[in-house]
Enzyme design. Structure first.
Site, PDB file in Angstrom:
ATOM      1  N   ASP A  11       0.883  -1.167   0.000  1.00  0.00           N
ATOM      2  CA  ASP A  11       0.000   0.000   0.000  1.00  0.00           C
ATOM      3  C   ASP A  11       0.913   1.207   0.000  1.00  0.00           C
ATOM      4  O   ASP A  11       1.582   1.488   0.993  1.00  0.00           O
ATOM      5  CB  ASP A  11      -0.891  -0.042   1.252  1.00  0.00           C
ATOM      6  CG  ASP A  11      -1.805   1.175   1.362  1.00  0.00           C
ATOM      7  OD1 ASP A  11      -1.614   2.127   0.576  1.00  0.00           O
ATOM      8  OD2 ASP A  11      -2.692   1.168   2.227  1.00  0.00           O
ATOM      9  N   TYR A 224       1.407  -0.700  14.889  1.00  0.00           N
ATOM     10  CA  TYR A 224       0.508  -0.732  13.744  1.00  0.00           C
ATOM     11  C   TYR A 224       0.945   0.223  12.641  1.00  0.00           C
ATOM     12  O   TYR A 224       1.123   1.404  12.861  1.00  0.00           O
ATOM     13  CB  TYR A 224      -0.923  -0.367  14.163  1.00  0.00           C
ATOM     14  CG  TYR A 224      -1.851  -0.340  12.985  1.00  0.00           C
ATOM     15  CD1 TYR A 224      -2.228  -1.534  12.365  1.00  0.00           C
ATOM     16  CD2 TYR A 224      -2.313   0.848  12.465  1.00  0.00           C
ATOM     17  CE1 TYR A 224      -3.053  -1.518  11.261  1.00  0.00           C
ATOM     18  CE2 TYR A 224      -3.145   0.872  11.356  1.00  0.00           C
ATOM     19  CZ  TYR A 224      -3.514  -0.313  10.768  1.00  0.00           C
ATOM     20  OH  TYR A 224      -4.320  -0.304   9.669  1.00  0.00           O
ATOM     21  N   LYS A 227      -2.571  -3.054   7.676  1.00  0.00           N
ATOM     22  CA  LYS A 227      -2.858  -4.492   7.724  1.00  0.00           C
ATOM     23  C   LYS A 227      -1.966  -5.234   6.754  1.00  0.00           C
ATOM     24  O   LYS A 227      -1.373  -4.655   5.874  1.00  0.00           O
ATOM     25  CB  LYS A 227      -4.315  -4.741   7.337  1.00  0.00           C
ATOM     26  CG  LYS A 227      -5.329  -4.483   8.407  1.00  0.00           C
ATOM     27  CD  LYS A 227      -5.034  -5.119   9.735  1.00  0.00           C
ATOM     28  CE  LYS A 227      -5.018  -6.635   9.739  1.00  0.00           C
ATOM     29  NZ  LYS A 227      -4.702  -7.146  11.087  1.00  0.00           N
TER      30      LYS A 227
HETATM   31  C1  F6R Z   1      -6.426   0.572   6.492  1.00  0.00           C
HETATM   32  C2  F6R Z   1      -7.586   0.260   7.330  1.00  0.00           C
HETATM   33  C3  F6R Z   1      -8.449   1.387   7.804  1.00  0.00           C
HETATM   34  C4  F6R Z   1      -7.730   2.336   8.750  1.00  0.00           C
HETATM   35  C5  F6R Z   1      -8.679   3.460   9.238  1.00  0.00           C
HETATM   36  C6  F6R Z   1      -7.972   4.495  10.095  1.00  0.00           C
HETATM   37  O1  F6R Z   1      -6.238  -0.331   5.473  1.00  0.00           O
HETATM   38  O2  F6R Z   1      -7.830  -0.873   7.643  1.00  0.00           O
HETATM   39  O3  F6R Z   1      -9.617   0.892   8.399  1.00  0.00           O
HETATM   40  O4  F6R Z   1      -7.201   1.645   9.849  1.00  0.00           O
HETATM   41  O5  F6R Z   1      -9.221   4.124   8.123  1.00  0.00           O
HETATM   42  O6  F6R Z   1      -6.902   4.981   9.359  1.00  0.00           O
HETATM   43  P1  F6R Z   1      -5.968   6.213   9.849  1.00  0.00           P
HETATM   44  O7  F6R Z   1      -5.381   5.816  11.181  1.00  0.00           O
HETATM   45  O8  F6R Z   1      -4.955   6.288   8.751  1.00  0.00           O
HETATM   46  O9  F6R Z   1      -6.848   7.415   9.943  1.00  0.00           O
HETATM   47 MG    MG Z   2      -4.782  -2.534   2.190  1.00  0.00          MG
HETATM   48 MG    MG Z   3      -4.359   1.098   3.932  1.00  0.00          MG
END
Ligand code: F6R
Ligand code: MG
Ligand code: MG
Length: 360
Positions: A11, A224, A227
């Site tokens: 990603d 983290y 994923k």
């Molecule tokens: C990323 C994912 C999303 C993020 C969520 C919060 O692939 O699984 O669910 O964890 O959108 O993202 P941030 O912390 O970047 O705002």
């Molecule tokens: Mg992804």
């Molecule tokens: Mg992502």
């Protein structure tokens, strides 16, 4: 000469938020791969916010030049993502510089070296918003469940069963099981999806049948950073499960971890590449499958397999499962167990409440 199929993914930026890798990033990766002379063929695609490089060559697995090429492609795309303001630009490129192998540097990898058969059907699965163990249930079914793969019962070439290489992701150890002989021991481990995952599957005669990416980003970075969103390669037909047997488990949706903030359980929704835009509660988790008929290391035109109408009902079931899980809001079993949460405020809350807890 042998053929190596390398699927390397990362990603490196998406929009809006974590929904979809923009085509300008895919085009940039295509250009980088096209300008190299070490590949025989390649196909660049995406699953949700992940950019996926599917490459063929004759250099074997874990080849430094191939990994460097993938790293360069992602780095150049990440620069564009940064300039354009795409979300999570360069997110999966954890190291500052390439050091011989992309393993442990952020990108996910599934590679296999094969002696091509006269006709070589290969299926590349790609997931978004889930973890490597998402492949454990379906690949167990494909290679060991006779209620799913008819060939295990009917085809003399499959009747001996398969050998599974299982990885303990936490202890960094591996163990092999023969199926059907050791099926119950195998399942005793595989059911613990937070710890064990299928890495490879072989024919009993030793030929590779399938490989799964088991890089675990959260463990690599110690915190983290996104994923794992795994990929897998599966060989099909003539001594391996038929294409339709490889796809059959995805017609019966099941739950996986990794939805919203890597902290929720949700159904794995089979869909086409075009529909892999996880937008509801950042999901539900997606799986796409491209089928290639490899010949002389050429990939040919892929067929989008899970976009077929025969998976429409599975999509409906998965969406009903998603509604059901969402009903639980911040409660388990929608919420993952405490030690599997990718995001949590629990330590902070516990600290704040220090001194307020009384003996019962
Ligand atoms: C990323 C994912 C999303 C993020 C969520 C919060 O692939 O699984 O669910 O964890 O959108 O993202 P941030 O912390 O970047 O705002
Ligand atoms: Mg992804
Ligand atoms: Mg992502």
């Amino acid at each position: 000469m042998k053929t190596t199929i390398s699927v390397i993914k990362a990603d490196v930026g998406s929009l809006p938020g974590h929904v979809a890798a923009p085509s300008v990033l895919l085009k940039s990766c295509e250009e980088t791969l096209r300008n190299s002379d070490i590949l025989t063929d390649f196909y660049v695609t995406r699953c949700g916010d992940d950019t996926e490089l599917i490459m063929t060559h004759d250099l074997g697995v874990d080849n430094e030049d191939v990994h460097k090429l993938a790293w360069d492609a992602f780095t150049i795309a990440a620069e564009i993502a940064k300039k354009e303001g795409f979300y999570g630009a360069g997110q999966d490129l954890l190291a500052d510089a390439f050091s011989g192998n992309v393993r442990g540097m952020g990108p996910g990898i599934a590679e296999m070296e094969i002696e091509e058969r006269p006709a070589e059907p290969i299926i590349v699965f790609m997931c978004d918003k889930t973890a490597p163990s998402a492949f454990s249930l379906p690949l167990f079914e494909v290679f060991a469940n006779p209620f799913s793969t008819a060939g295990l019962v009917l085809d003399p070439k499959l009747h001996d069963g398969f050998r599974f290489e299982i990885h303990d992701i936490k202890a960094h150890k591996k163990v092999f099981f023969d199926c059907p002989e050791e099926m119950y021991d195998l399942l005793a481990l595989l059911g613990i999806t937070s710890r064990y995952a299928i890495k490879r599957i072989y024919k009993k005669s030793g030929e590779i049948a399938s490989v799964v990416c088991t890089e675990k980003l959260s463990e690599i970075a110690g915190e983290y950073v996104g994923k794992d969103d795994p990929v897998a390669i599966v060989r099909a037909q003539s001594g391996y499960p038929a294409v339709g047997e490889v796809l059959e488990p995805f017609a019966r949706p099941f739950y996986v971890s990794g939805w919203m903030r890597g902290s929720h359980v949700g159904p794995l929704l089979p869909c086409s590449v075009d529909e892999a835009n996880p937008s509801r509660f950042d999901g539900p988790p997606r799986i796409v499958a491209l089928g290639f008929q490899v010949k002389n290391r050429k990939l040919g035109k892929p067929r989008d397999l899970l976009g077929d109408v025969s998976f429409d009902n599975a999509r409906k079931v998965a969406l009903d499962m998603a509604d059901h899980m969402r009903r639980h809001g911040p409660f388990m079993p929608h919420l993952l167990p405490e030690d599997e949460l990718e995001y949590t405020t629990i330590t902070k809350v516990q600290k704040k409440l220090e001194g307020r807890f009384e003996d019962i």
